[in-house]
Design an enzyme around this catalytic site. Sequence first.
Site, PDB file in Angstrom:
ATOM      1  N   CYS A  12       0.848  -1.199   0.000  1.00 20.09           N
ATOM      2  CA  CYS A  12       0.000   0.000   0.000  1.00 20.09           C
ATOM      3  C   CYS A  12       0.880   1.245   0.000  1.00 20.09           C
ATOM      4  O   CYS A  12       2.118   1.160   0.057  1.00 20.09           O
ATOM      5  CB  CYS A  12      -0.923   0.009   1.217  1.00 20.09           C
ATOM      6  SG  CYS A  12      -0.013   0.113   2.780  1.00 20.09           S
ATOM      7  N   CYS A  15       3.376   1.608   2.794  1.00 11.75           N
ATOM      8  CA  CYS A  15       4.612   0.839   2.610  1.00 11.75           C
ATOM      9  C   CYS A  15       5.622   1.639   1.795  1.00 11.75           C
ATOM     10  O   CYS A  15       6.801   1.736   2.168  1.00 11.75           O
ATOM     11  CB  CYS A  15       4.313  -0.487   1.893  1.00 11.75           C
ATOM     12  SG  CYS A  15       3.274  -1.621   2.820  1.00 11.75           S
ATOM     13  N   ASP A 430       1.050  13.679 -31.520  1.00 13.03           N
ATOM     14  CA  ASP A 430       1.939  13.006 -32.459  1.00 13.03           C
ATOM     15  C   ASP A 430       1.304  13.131 -33.849  1.00 13.03           C
ATOM     16  O   ASP A 430       0.083  13.217 -33.963  1.00 13.03           O
ATOM     17  CB  ASP A 430       2.079  11.535 -32.051  1.00 13.03           C
ATOM     18  CG  ASP A 430       2.815  10.711 -33.095  1.00 13.03           C
ATOM     19  OD1 ASP A 430       3.885  11.145 -33.527  1.00 13.03           O
ATOM     20  OD2 ASP A 430       2.297   9.649 -33.484  1.00 13.03           O
ATOM     21  N   ASP A 628       0.141   7.347 -30.615  1.00 16.70           N
ATOM     22  CA  ASP A 628      -0.339   5.978 -30.844  1.00 16.70           C
ATOM     23  C   ASP A 628       0.783   4.969 -30.965  1.00 16.70           C
ATOM     24  O   ASP A 628       0.544   3.775 -31.042  1.00 16.70           O
ATOM     25  CB  ASP A 628      -1.185   5.917 -32.120  1.00 16.70           C
ATOM     26  CG  ASP A 628      -0.313   6.020 -33.364  1.00 16.70           C
ATOM     27  OD1 ASP A 628       0.600   6.856 -33.363  1.00 16.70           O
ATOM     28  OD2 ASP A 628      -0.522   5.252 -34.311  1.00 16.70           O
TER      29      ASP A 628
END
Length: 639
Positions: A12, A15, A430, A628
């Site tokens: 988690c 941590c 792009d 893409d």
Amino acid sequence: MKQQFDVTGMSCAACSARVEKAVKAVAGVERCAVSLLTNSMAVEGDAPAEAIVEAVTAAGYGASPKGAEKKPVSPKKTEKSEVKTLLIRLICSLALLLPLMYLTMGHGMWGWPVPKALAENAMAQGLTQLLLTTAVLVINQKFFKSGVRGLLHRAPNMDTLVSLGAAAAYGYSLAVLYRLTAMPEHMHMLHELYFESAAMILTLITVGKTLEARSKGRTTDALKSLMKLAPETAVILKDGKEETVPIAQVKKGDVFVVRPGENIPVDGIITEGMTAVDESALTGESIPVDKQAGDLVSAATINRSGFIRCEASRVGEDTTLSQIIRMVSDAAATKAPIAKVADKVSGIFVPTVMAISAITLIVWLALGQNFAYALARAISVLVISCPCALGLATPVAIMVGNGVGAKNGILFKTAVSLEETGKNTIVALDKTGTITKGEPQVTDILALNGESEESLLKKAAAIEAKSEHPLAKAILRRAEADGIEVEEVTDFAALSGGGVEAALGGRKLLGGSMKFIGEKIGISGEIQAQAEKFAENGKTPLFFAENEHLLGVIVVADTMKDDSAQAVGELHEMGIRVVMLTGDNEKTARAIGSRAGVDDVIAGVLPDGKESVIEDLKKQGKVIMVGDGINDAPALTSA
């Protein structure tokens, strides 16, 4: 000095905050960023790796340096294994929880039928609940191991809350069960058992963990796709003989061969042969680049036509592809500024909840309530604070939000990205495959000297039918679409200088670039000017001749998507500045950008360059990157 580490044992945000805090305390560490998503850690400073690993281990977790000489290990197998394990745990937990809930809620509250041996025997019902719940606890023992480990290292985490809540409900129910043995006829005491609560807590959290693991896998897809591009073997020449070797054994200076259709294994320089190389994986440009002796080639690009021999110039982690992979890995290990605030909260959240739970118990006892009543309220604090708010709701909400986005063709990297999207002021697009279709098409046919367009296309298709060049494929697709039957040619040959020749019905046909045809038969200044105009508009003119007689010009280009200009216009209406990024040349990029209506065009940038552009744009406002291709991965990760 920047170092990368793999971290194990985190479950988690508390941590990751604990690991980060432990590493920052090491002498020589300047910065540390721990990613729970990729279970990785980036450390800046001159602290030795051994000291960093020791600090992580002392905090109760595991760490190991990422191999400096090795290709990054794909997380795919680990993620699949994690999801599979969690799925099995979830199915087994549900299989036990459903009969437990039927017995406790269905029969106990609503009188649903159960076997007579259970219906009239409170002890039998209690033991059945005990057995079913114990099995669920054993199946989900990982929560208890992680929770106890966190307590022992004075770093309680979300698993500590889960295990405490489940253990308290289970322990209290066990005590009630012992009391029930002395009064088996007291059926009403069954209402004091909370076995199903313990089992339900663990099962709900397992649902959240399973969804979280699946989300993790999806968010690291860009890195996985990059790793898939790397060839595993190479064909090198040793003593004049070809030998297939693992990619790791290729050394700088080795001579390797690449046949049509094969991936280029490492970065190198062509020493023999001519070809067209598909560099779309790195540059995003759909039209292959013609290469000849002396030209550079990069790992993971594809040899589309000729046989070539190359000398390896960069191998291992020095290749362009490996540098891109490392860049994406480094970016994935860093975190957004807002995540640091969340880490600070999570670092004190668990101990705070435990303290509130203890205070709740003490206050209710002080007010004169019995221990069972006070304990039930204390357990409620633990359970409500963890499973609902953080263990289950968060991954479910993220998946629902991502699902709605996906239906509209939008994927979000993190929940922070989801939240921040509405605050963006710049969109970087792009070109290839995003603004344009990403596939060369015939855009213009210029028939000359009395030749008809149909006749020109027919002859061009005949000579290009035996060519492996992608631009030839565009001409063949146009011929097929126009219903033109392609004739068979003879004496076909690909010539140096970017052209082809063949014989058709006793006539010699030539096809190729303006330079190639111009050297063979000569081209008028007017036609050359027209060809230059096509080139300025981002198109590639191909010239065709018959018996030293110019037939005409067929123009091929990567065409813009029908709705690109509309999309850019709608972004402008939202007050968003639109920038186009591309690895293509300046002329082509400007032509496409002008038609699309973007505000700025940045051309000739490779993947690492795109990432740098995004970093510069981020100084001017919040940035969305749209792309893409795998070549966009560093920019997408940075945005």
